[in-house]
Design a protein around this motif. Structure first.
Motif, short mmCIF file in Angstrom:
data_model
loop_
_atom_site.label_atom_id
_atom_site.label_comp_id
_atom_site.label_asym_id
_atom_site.label_seq_id
_atom_site.Cartn_x
_atom_site.Cartn_y
_atom_site.Cartn_z
N UNK A 39 0.82 -1.20 0.00
CA UNK A 39 0.00 0.00 0.00
C UNK A 39 0.86 1.26 0.00
N UNK A 40 1.95 1.26 0.75
CA UNK A 40 2.85 2.41 0.80
C UNK A 40 3.60 2.60 -0.51
N UNK A 41 3.99 1.50 -1.15
CA UNK A 41 4.64 1.60 -2.46
C UNK A 41 3.67 2.19 -3.47
N UNK A 42 2.42 1.73 -3.45
CA UNK A 42 1.40 2.27 -4.36
C UNK A 42 1.16 3.75 -4.10
N UNK A 43 1.16 4.15 -2.84
CA UNK A 43 0.99 5.55 -2.47
C UNK A 43 2.13 6.40 -3.04
N UNK A 44 3.34 5.93 -2.93
CA UNK A 44 4.50 6.65 -3.46
C UNK A 44 4.40 6.77 -4.98
N UNK A 45 4.04 5.69 -5.64
CA UNK A 45 3.91 5.73 -7.11
C UNK A 45 2.85 6.74 -7.53
N UNK A 46 1.71 6.75 -6.85
CA UNK A 46 0.65 7.71 -7.17
C UNK A 46 1.12 9.14 -6.91
N UNK A 47 1.83 9.35 -5.81
CA UNK A 47 2.35 10.68 -5.51
C UNK A 47 3.31 11.15 -6.59
N UNK A 48 4.18 10.28 -7.07
CA UNK A 48 5.13 10.65 -8.12
C UNK A 48 4.41 11.03 -9.41
N UNK A 49 3.32 10.34 -9.72
CA UNK A 49 2.53 10.70 -10.91
C UNK A 49 1.93 12.08 -10.72
N UNK A 50 1.36 12.35 -9.54
CA UNK A 50 0.78 13.67 -9.27
C UNK A 50 1.84 14.76 -9.36
N UNK A 51 3.04 14.51 -8.85
CA UNK A 51 4.12 15.49 -8.91
C UNK A 51 4.48 15.81 -10.35
N UNK A 52 4.36 14.84 -11.23
CA UNK A 52 4.70 15.02 -12.64
C UNK A 52 3.62 15.81 -13.38
#
Length: 145
Positions: free
Chosen positions: A40-53
């Motif tokens: 769940x934390x890995x998925x959260x980080x991946x989603x955050x990186x997409x939002x940052x982009x």
């Protein structure tokens, strides 16, 4: 044809905001350590990186230490999300900025979010301090040196 395009556009716009009209990341805040599982934390980080982009937002990790607060901020510097500006503030050392690749940002965020609670050096200080946090905020709300 025109009605299909309008419906698709409305669907995309609705997906980009929640019921209050805010962006989905607007109230994202996770305490560290988290009780979420690793996946769940890995998925959260991946989603955050997409939002940052794709949005004008930055990821922020704030950690309370015995000697003061450490704050690390990440903001995308290109449209494809392969490089990020990392700003780091340590109350002892001051402000430092570097450009880092996506893999390093991903690894650092996952490491921060999956770490265990560190034992407090002093019970009085631990009771008075705030928990460590991970948030996503608009760039205009990020701290600068």
């Amino acid at each position: 044809m025109a009605s299909e395009h309008t419906t698709q556009t409305q669907t995309v716009q609705q997906a980009a905001t929640n019921s209050d009209g805010e962006a989905p990341w607007a109230d994202l805040e996770v305490a560290i350590p988290s009780d979420r599982d690793h996946a769940s934390l890995v998925a959260l980080v991946e989603c955050a990186l997409v939002e940052l982009t794709h949005e004008q937002v930055g990821a922020v990790v704030v950690a309370q230490q015995v000697w003061g607060t450490k704050r690390t901020q990440y903001v995308a510097v290109d449209d494809v999300g392969q490089h990020f500006q990392k700003g780091h503030f340590d109350s002892r050392l001051g402000w430092n900025e570097t450009t880092v690749p996506r893999k390093i940002v991903r690894d650092e965020l996952i490491t921060q979010l999956t770490r265990s609670a560190s034992p407090p050096a002093d019970t009085r200080e631990a009771a008075a301090s705030e928990p460590d946090t991970f948030t996503v905020k608009p760039v205009r709300e990020l701290q600068t040196p």
